[in-house]
Design an enzyme around this catalytic site. Sequence first.
Site, PDB file in Angstrom:
ATOM      1  N   ARG A 120      52.405  59.879  44.068  1.00 20.32           N
ATOM      2  CA  ARG A 120      53.518  60.061  45.020  1.00 20.32           C
ATOM      3  C   ARG A 120      54.641  59.084  44.699  1.00 20.32           C
ATOM      4  NH1 ARG A 120      51.273  62.500  50.486  1.00 20.32           N
ATOM      5  NH2 ARG A 120      52.490  64.302  49.937  1.00 20.32           N
ATOM      6  N   GLN A 125      58.288  63.759  42.819  1.00 13.23           N
ATOM      7  CA  GLN A 125      58.553  64.478  44.078  1.00 13.23           C
ATOM      8  C   GLN A 125      58.701  65.990  43.896  1.00 13.23           C
ATOM      9  OE1 GLN A 125      61.763  62.583  46.148  1.00 13.23           O
ATOM     10  NE2 GLN A 125      60.370  61.385  47.397  1.00 13.23           N
ATOM     11  N   ASP A 128      55.327  67.776  43.890  1.00 13.29           N
ATOM     12  CA  ASP A 128      54.379  67.357  44.918  1.00 13.29           C
ATOM     13  C   ASP A 128      53.963  68.520  45.828  1.00 13.29           C
ATOM     14  OD1 ASP A 128      52.950  66.121  46.862  1.00 13.29           O
ATOM     15  OD2 ASP A 128      54.410  64.544  47.256  1.00 13.29           O
ATOM     16  N   SER A 131      53.264  67.708  49.618  1.00 17.51           N
ATOM     17  CA  SER A 131      54.433  67.664  50.508  1.00 17.51           C
ATOM     18  C   SER A 131      54.912  69.075  50.847  1.00 17.51           C
ATOM     19  CB  SER A 131      55.591  66.893  49.859  1.00 17.51           C
ATOM     20  OG  SER A 131      55.276  65.535  49.802  1.00 17.51           O
ATOM     21  N   TYR A 226      50.457  55.610  51.863  1.00 15.37           N
ATOM     22  CA  TYR A 226      49.491  56.248  52.761  1.00 15.37           C
ATOM     23  C   TYR A 226      48.989  55.272  53.820  1.00 15.37           C
ATOM     24  CZ  TYR A 226      48.946  60.306  49.685  1.00 15.37           C
ATOM     25  OH  TYR A 226      49.146  61.446  48.954  1.00 15.37           O
TER      26      TYR A 226
END
Length: 376
Positions: A120, A125, A128, A131, A226
């Site tokens: 991450r 991005q 991902d 997400s 996280y």
Amino acid sequence: MILGLLKEHGEETRVALLPENIKALADLKVNILVEEHAGENAFTSDQLYIDAGAKVVPRKTVFEEADLLLQIQSPLKEDIALIKEKQIWISAFNPLMDSELVREFLKKGLTTFSLDSIPRTSRAQAMDILSSMATVSGHKAVLEAALRLPTFFPMFMTAAGTIRPANVLILGAGVAGLQAIATARRLGAQVQAFDVRSAAKEEVKSLGAKFVEVEGASEDKAAGGYAVEQTEEFKKKQQQAINDHAAKSNVVICTAQIPGRKAPLLLPKEAVDNMKPGSVIIDLAASTGGNCELTKDNETVVYNGVTIIGQSNYPAQMSLDASRMFGKNAFNFLKLIIGEAGELNLNFEDDIVRGTCITHQKEILNERVKSIITNA
Ligand code: NAD
């Protein structure tokens, strides 16, 4: 290189690539085989894949001829037997939880990538999938709650009186939680949200929701953005705050998760006892044990008039846009492992390639998966 796109099994409706991605891959000189009917549950015909430059073939041919096999779900047992050592398997197979499958891949000496393990980082991005799929889930969860609720979401001032807006409580303000806040706000609800990461506070407020403040949460920079396990003292304080807010809420959307572990229990039975009949709880953490004690994965339970929906796969209920997002993420990842002449180019010096690779030449490359399997 030949890329094989497989049709998903069971209740899955998504497909890992759409024709728009096939066109872009063909431009990168990749030959594509698509399994017959691969896109049909996502409203995408074989003809559209052919028009984009793919060859549509039976499943058997994909397994026989492709260098790289791609789908969304984990492979079935019978599929593992068909994968050859020189082929590469790419899907989202949850290697932090499914150690048995990782061991199977190791035993066969397969090279495998799990798209749910993409690091991450900012550079990753655009690849991902967690997400993207969490965005779909957060949005859909609120829509389902609104449909099930015996009251309105927005405030109404009518000749028949004034209707109060719904109160929505969001547990966990990560990607799914923030999307749930945005959707609930658009529908006119009053929204409160709770998270253990302090960074979530500003994001929650910027979406027009109230942040439920509980002091003393543990955070760890090394956890890569996280959440981490909390102390017993914090859990007690947090429980009281959540109980108080849940009792006033019409809807609770549970999204709190800790990667590789059971989901934290945030809504015990006693908290549900205090909720109003007619309230709705949507538990997006259902597949990892749920945030609510009464959640049953893939089931709807009604307890004292409170409806509790254990649903972790909303993306399959929005097959076309979920496939569109997954496909774009998967394409961006594939670009990393395709050379200039369309050949396979595995550069394990690249942190994204290395972090996403689970098994290669009878070794586990992903550090977190390795520590889980070696310490088991
Ligand atoms: P997730 O699905 O693992 O968890 C959802 C949320 O639950 C998180 O916000 C977490 O803090 C929260 N949570 C966990 N335990 C909790 C508890 N006991 N009580 C309350 N809340 C709890 O997380 P996610 O949504 O996938 O992502 C979390 C964060 O990772 C993001 O908000 C973001 O900061 C970061 N992220 C970075 C990238 C990137 O840079 N590529 C991409 C996505 C997410």
